[in-house]
Design an enzyme around this catalytic site. Structure first.
Site, mmCIF file in Angstrom:
data_model
loop_
_atom_site.group_PDB
_atom_site.id
_atom_site.type_symbol
_atom_site.label_atom_id
_atom_site.label_comp_id
_atom_site.label_asym_id
_atom_site.label_seq_id
_atom_site.Cartn_x
_atom_site.Cartn_y
_atom_site.Cartn_z
ATOM 1 N N HIS A 47 14.955 24.784 7.393
ATOM 2 C CA HIS A 47 16.356 24.903 6.984
ATOM 3 C C HIS A 47 17.237 24.456 8.143
ATOM 4 O O HIS A 47 17.006 24.865 9.288
ATOM 5 C CB HIS A 47 16.663 26.366 6.610
ATOM 6 C CG HIS A 47 18.063 26.535 6.141
ATOM 7 N ND1 HIS A 47 18.469 26.147 4.878
ATOM 8 C CD2 HIS A 47 19.167 27.013 6.768
ATOM 9 C CE1 HIS A 47 19.763 26.387 4.760
ATOM 10 N NE2 HIS A 47 20.211 26.919 5.890
ATOM 11 N N ASN A 58 9.208 26.560 4.881
ATOM 12 C CA ASN A 58 10.397 25.737 4.639
ATOM 13 C C ASN A 58 11.103 25.482 5.959
ATOM 14 O O ASN A 58 11.056 26.310 6.870
ATOM 15 C CB ASN A 58 11.362 26.478 3.702
ATOM 16 C CG ASN A 58 12.574 25.628 3.352
ATOM 17 O OD1 ASN A 58 12.459 24.435 3.078
ATOM 18 N ND2 ASN A 58 13.758 26.233 3.378
ATOM 19 N N SER A 97 15.635 26.077 11.515
ATOM 20 C CA SER A 97 14.708 27.212 11.453
ATOM 21 C C SER A 97 13.559 26.869 10.514
ATOM 22 O O SER A 97 13.785 26.262 9.460
ATOM 23 C CB SER A 97 15.403 28.451 10.877
ATOM 24 O OG SER A 97 16.599 28.735 11.556
ATOM 25 N N ASP A 123 16.531 31.292 1.537
ATOM 26 C CA ASP A 123 16.465 30.986 2.972
ATOM 27 C C ASP A 123 16.353 32.251 3.819
ATOM 28 O O ASP A 123 16.870 32.308 4.943
ATOM 29 C CB ASP A 123 17.701 30.173 3.416
ATOM 30 C CG ASP A 123 17.807 28.844 2.664
ATOM 31 O OD1 ASP A 123 16.753 28.254 2.383
ATOM 32 O OD2 ASP A 123 18.932 28.425 2.359
HETATM 33 C C1 GRF Z 1 16.437 18.305 6.310
HETATM 34 O O1 GRF Z 1 17.653 18.382 6.992
HETATM 35 C C2 GRF Z 1 15.888 19.681 6.077
HETATM 36 O O2 GRF Z 1 16.228 20.591 7.068
HETATM 37 C C3 GRF Z 1 16.549 20.078 4.789
HETATM 38 O O3 GRF Z 1 16.621 18.901 4.028
HETATM 39 C C4 GRF Z 1 16.617 17.766 4.895
HETATM 40 C C5 GRF Z 1 15.470 16.912 4.465
HETATM 41 O O4 GRF Z 1 15.407 15.680 5.149
HETATM 42 N N1 GRF Z 1 15.800 21.151 4.161
HETATM 43 P P1 GRF Z 1 14.106 14.790 5.049
HETATM 44 O O5 GRF Z 1 13.881 14.483 3.572
HETATM 45 O O6 GRF Z 1 12.976 15.526 5.658
HETATM 46 O O7 GRF Z 1 14.461 13.546 5.800
#
Ligand code: GRF
Length: 209
Positions: free
Chosen positions: A113, A111, A140, A149
């Site tokens: 974050h 994932n 991260s 997370d």
């Molecule tokens: C990103 O900021 C990611 O860190 C978070 O959700 C957002 C997703 O954006 N988990 P995208 O759909 O990849 O443009």
């Protein structure tokens, strides 16, 4: 040796997914992007994935509601297993995963974050970073386990917080780093480098200047 099969899970625009697919196409990674799955039929990223010839599937969470989350997660697991998926890349997949999901793919789910974990798990990370007055912020990549997370860190990228920052300007600066960091970590993982990433301090080899 057959290449590992990767699924990317999205809920919206899918810019991290696109960054990963672009890097993989440029650099010929040793993996197959076998599936893009979304809980949201309107996710813009589904169109991008289909344009690139990747199979897409929608698993709508809404008929299940919060009480039946494990049943929804069982549907996700079934779908991923039907596609013989080895690695799961969460890229803006806005569902909390129950143990039904995380236990089906131990140390196989990544994932990204938008904070320097363990700071600011959960939502509204950019607002909370500004409220807390931190000097730096970032993103991260971690392995997903049953904590929110909280799984082992695989890499981090850092940006300064500027005096005039708004949540939007900070989010945009962090997103640029997400698009560099996530492809680098996914590439390392599908190339068999997970043990090295786990043995190094988070971000040691992947941190951005
Ligand atoms: C990103 O900021 C990611 O860190 C978070 O959700 C957002 C997703 O954006 N988990 P995208 O759909 O990849 O443009």
């Amino acid at each position: 040796m057959t290449h590992p099969r990767v699924a990317i899970l999205i809920s919206g625009r899918g810019s991290n997914m696109t960054a990963i697919l672009d890097a993989a196409a440029r650099e010929d990674w040793p993996c197959t992007f076998a599936l893009v799955l979304s809980n949201n039929a309107d996710a813009r990223g589904l169109i991008t994935a289909a344009e690139r010839g990747i199979s897409t599937v929608v698993c709508d969470h809404r008929p299940y509601g919060r009480a039946r989350r494990p049943e929804y997660d069982a549907e996700l697991v079934r779908t991923l297993q039907e596609h013989a998926i080895d690695w799961i890349v969460l890229a803006g997949f806005m569902r909390i995963l129950s143990p039904v999901f995380t236990r089906a793919f131990p140390r196989r789910i990544l994932n990204i974050h938008p904070s320097l974990l363990p700071r600011f798990p959960g939502l509204r990370t950019h607002e909370r970073a500004l409220e807390a007055g931190v000097a730096d912020h970032g993103c991260s990549v971690h392995l997903v386990d049953e904590s929110l997370d909280g799984g082992p860190l695989l890499g981090q990228a850092r940006v300064p917080v500027l005096p005039a920052d708004t949540p939007e300007s900070l989010a945009a600066r962090v997103l640029v780093q997400e698009h560099i960091l996530y492809p680098a970590v996914v590439r390392a993982v599908v190339s068999g480098d997970l043990p090295r990433l786990l043995s190094e301090p988070a971000g040691a080899s992947l941190d951005q200047p």
